[in-house]
Design a protein around this motif. Structure first.
Motif, PDB file in Angstrom:
ATOM      1  N   CYS A   1      -6.619  -2.294   3.856  1.00 20.07           N
ATOM      2  CA  CYS A   1      -6.910  -1.095   2.913  1.00 20.07           C
ATOM      3  C   CYS A   1      -5.803  -0.758   2.221  1.00 20.07           C
ATOM      4  CB  CYS A   1      -7.851  -1.099   2.886  1.00 20.07           C
ATOM      5  SG  CYS A   1      -9.368  -1.504   3.910  1.00 20.07           S
ATOM      6  N   LEU A   2      -4.845  -0.415   3.283  1.00 22.12           N
ATOM      7  CA  LEU A   2      -3.570   0.785   2.492  1.00 22.12           C
ATOM      8  C   LEU A   2      -2.474  -0.397   1.718  1.00 22.12           C
ATOM      9  CD1 LEU A   2      -1.873   3.499   2.726  1.00 22.12           C
ATOM     10  CD2 LEU A   2      -1.426   3.054   5.024  1.00 22.12           C
ATOM     11  N   THR A   3      -2.645  -1.092   2.613  1.00 24.94           N
ATOM     12  CA  THR A   3      -1.742  -1.775   2.280  1.00 24.94           C
ATOM     13  C   THR A   3      -1.840  -2.410   1.104  1.00 24.94           C
ATOM     14  OG1 THR A   3      -0.239  -3.559   4.203  1.00 24.94           O
ATOM     15  CG2 THR A   3      -0.283  -4.694   2.212  1.00 24.94           C
ATOM     16  N   PHE A   4      -3.438  -3.394   0.139  1.00 25.35           N
ATOM     17  CA  PHE A   4      -3.230  -3.441  -1.059  1.00 25.35           C
ATOM     18  C   PHE A   4      -3.614  -2.458  -1.894  1.00 25.35           C
ATOM     19  CE2 PHE A   4      -7.156  -4.087  -4.136  1.00 25.35           C
ATOM     20  CZ  PHE A   4      -6.249  -5.194  -4.328  1.00 25.35           C
ATOM     21  N   TRP A   5      -3.649  -1.186  -1.423  1.00 29.60           N
ATOM     22  CA  TRP A   5      -4.578  -0.102  -2.531  1.00 29.60           C
ATOM     23  C   TRP A   5      -2.993   0.999  -2.689  1.00 29.60           C
ATOM     24  CZ3 TRP A   5      -8.737   2.447   0.834  1.00 29.60           C
ATOM     25  CH2 TRP A   5     -10.056   1.781  -0.237  1.00 29.60           C
ATOM     26  N   ARG A   6      -2.500   0.249  -1.507  1.00 29.75           N
ATOM     27  CA  ARG A   6      -0.467   0.937  -1.503  1.00 29.75           C
ATOM     28  C   ARG A   6       0.275   0.271  -3.158  1.00 29.75           C
ATOM     29  NH1 ARG A   6       2.683   5.450   1.073  1.00 29.75           N
ATOM     30  NH2 ARG A   6       4.193   3.925   0.987  1.00 29.75           N
ATOM     31  N   ALA A   7      -0.244  -1.149  -2.582  1.00 21.85           N
ATOM     32  CA  ALA A   7       0.733  -2.112  -3.879  1.00 21.85           C
ATOM     33  C   ALA A   7       0.153  -1.717  -5.287  1.00 21.85           C
ATOM     34  CB  ALA A   7       0.317  -3.585  -3.167  1.00 21.85           C
ATOM     35  N   LEU A   8      -1.060  -1.155  -5.599  1.00 25.36           N
ATOM     36  CA  LEU A   8      -1.855  -1.808  -6.741  1.00 25.36           C
ATOM     37  C   LEU A   8      -1.283  -0.034  -7.224  1.00 25.36           C
ATOM     38  CD1 LEU A   8      -3.837  -2.970  -8.209  1.00 25.36           C
ATOM     39  CD2 LEU A   8      -5.756  -1.753  -7.534  1.00 25.36           C
ATOM     40  N   ALA A   9      -0.984   0.501  -6.393  1.00 22.57           N
ATOM     41  CA  ALA A   9      -0.727   2.560  -7.280  1.00 22.57           C
ATOM     42  C   ALA A   9       0.310   2.613  -7.330  1.00 22.57           C
ATOM     43  CB  ALA A   9      -1.232   3.202  -6.082  1.00 22.57           C
ATOM     44  N   ASP A  10       1.512   1.702  -6.800  1.00 25.46           N
ATOM     45  CA  ASP A  10       2.685   1.742  -6.780  1.00 25.46           C
ATOM     46  C   ASP A  10       3.605   0.677  -8.041  1.00 25.46           C
ATOM     47  OD1 ASP A  10       5.409   2.474  -6.338  1.00 25.46           O
ATOM     48  OD2 ASP A  10       6.092   0.158  -5.232  1.00 25.46           O
ATOM     49  N   ASP A  11       2.306  -0.357  -8.970  1.00 18.36           N
ATOM     50  CA  ASP A  11       2.495  -1.230  -9.360  1.00 18.36           C
ATOM     51  C   ASP A  11       2.663  -0.072 -11.527  1.00 18.36           C
ATOM     52  OD1 ASP A  11       2.795  -3.005 -12.038  1.00 18.36           O
ATOM     53  OD2 ASP A  11       0.761  -4.506 -11.691  1.00 18.36           O
ATOM     54  N   ARG A  12       3.461  -0.352 -11.731  1.00 21.18           N
ATOM     55  CA  ARG A  12       4.162   0.840 -12.384  1.00 21.18           C
ATOM     56  C   ARG A  12       3.922   0.183 -13.846  1.00 21.18           C
ATOM     57  NH1 ARG A  12       5.862   5.852 -11.886  1.00 21.18           N
ATOM     58  NH2 ARG A  12       5.900   6.383  -9.776  1.00 21.18           N
ATOM     59  N   THR A  13       3.315  -1.279 -14.074  1.00 26.60           N
ATOM     60  CA  THR A  13       3.277  -2.035 -15.038  1.00 26.60           C
ATOM     61  C   THR A  13       1.262  -1.789 -16.101  1.00 26.60           C
ATOM     62  OG1 THR A  13       2.369  -4.595 -13.835  1.00 26.60           O
ATOM     63  CG2 THR A  13       4.680  -4.166 -14.621  1.00 26.60           C
ATOM     64  N   THR A  14       1.470  -1.103 -15.031  1.00 28.62           N
ATOM     65  CA  THR A  14      -0.264  -1.092 -15.078  1.00 28.62           C
ATOM     66  C   THR A  14      -0.619   0.448 -15.544  1.00 28.62           C
ATOM     67  OG1 THR A  14      -0.995  -1.487 -12.744  1.00 28.62           O
ATOM     68  CG2 THR A  14      -0.968  -3.895 -13.598  1.00 28.62           C
ATOM     69  N   GLN A  15      -2.055   0.734 -16.121  1.00 24.03           N
ATOM     70  CA  GLN A  15      -2.455   1.756 -15.922  1.00 24.03           C
ATOM     71  C   GLN A  15      -3.818   2.057 -15.375  1.00 24.03           C
ATOM     72  OE1 GLN A  15      -2.737   3.377 -19.724  1.00 24.03           O
ATOM     73  NE2 GLN A  15      -2.667   5.969 -19.491  1.00 24.03           N
ATOM     74  N   PHE A  16      -4.197   3.062 -14.456  1.00 25.41           N
ATOM     75  CA  PHE A  16      -5.619   3.401 -13.767  1.00 25.41           C
ATOM     76  C   PHE A  16      -6.207   4.235 -14.954  1.00 25.41           C
ATOM     77  CE2 PHE A  16      -8.444   5.406 -11.385  1.00 25.41           C
ATOM     78  CZ  PHE A  16      -9.630   4.266 -10.766  1.00 25.41           C
ATOM     79  N   GLU A  17      -7.257   4.641 -15.696  1.00 24.44           N
ATOM     80  CA  GLU A  17      -8.087   5.582 -15.686  1.00 24.44           C
ATOM     81  C   GLU A  17      -9.965   5.317 -15.429  1.00 24.44           C
ATOM     82  OE1 GLU A  17      -8.350   4.523 -20.342  1.00 24.44           O
ATOM     83  OE2 GLU A  17      -6.203   4.120 -19.791  1.00 24.44           O
ATOM     84  N   PRO A  18      -9.212   6.363 -14.819  1.00 25.44           N
ATOM     85  CA  PRO A  18     -11.575   7.136 -14.405  1.00 25.44           C
ATOM     86  C   PRO A  18     -11.477   7.627 -15.324  1.00 25.44           C
ATOM     87  CG  PRO A  18      -9.896   8.067 -13.103  1.00 25.44           C
ATOM     88  CD  PRO A  18      -9.009   7.603 -14.340  1.00 25.44           C
TER      89      PRO A  18
END
Length: 129
Positions: free
Chosen positions: A53-70
């Motif tokens: 889980c941590l590996t998946f989420w770390r890669a997603l959080a580190d991807d600066r080409t995307t933007q997450f908006e709660p």
């Protein structure tokens, strides 16, 4: 055991993605965590255990080409719902909306089930192809 509340855990989890700070995730994930991603349709990939889980989420959080908006966060006891938009480009169609159903135990994420609006659209597009 951690003394973090469910709201504190979810706030820090969201900040990791919003600000691209994967290190914020390191001590938020339980050893027995189970996560279901939104893709591939229809059921998404399943990840079991802290490291997966941590590996998946770390890669997603580190991807600066995307933007997450709660868009909305609701916390009730040891459960939380995060309604979000995930942007992967600049165009109006370059995003997806979804929801995560989270379960926190002893200040750690032990379950995260992700669902998005893309599943039905993908199936509909594939059916017409």
């Amino acid at each position: 055991m951690s003394h973090r509340t469910t709201a504190e855990v979810i706030d820090r989890f969201n900040r990791a993605f919003v600000h691209h700070e994967p290190d914020l995730l390191d001590d938020l994930i339980g050893d027995d965590c189970v996560m279901e991603a939104i893709q591939p349709a229809p059921d998404g990939a399943r990840y079991e255990g802290r490291e997966a889980c941590l590996t998946f989420w770390r890669a997603l959080a580190d991807d600066r080409t995307t933007q997450f908006e709660p868009e909305d966060v609701v916390v009730l006891g040891d459960r939380a719902t995060i309604r979000w938009r995930y942007r992967f480009g600049d165009g109006p169609a370059d995003s997806v909306r979804g929801v995560n159903l989270m379960h926190i135990r002893d200040g750690l994420i032990v379950e995260a089930l992700g669902y998005s609006k893309t599943g039905a659209e993908i199936i509909e597009v594939e059916a017409h192809a």
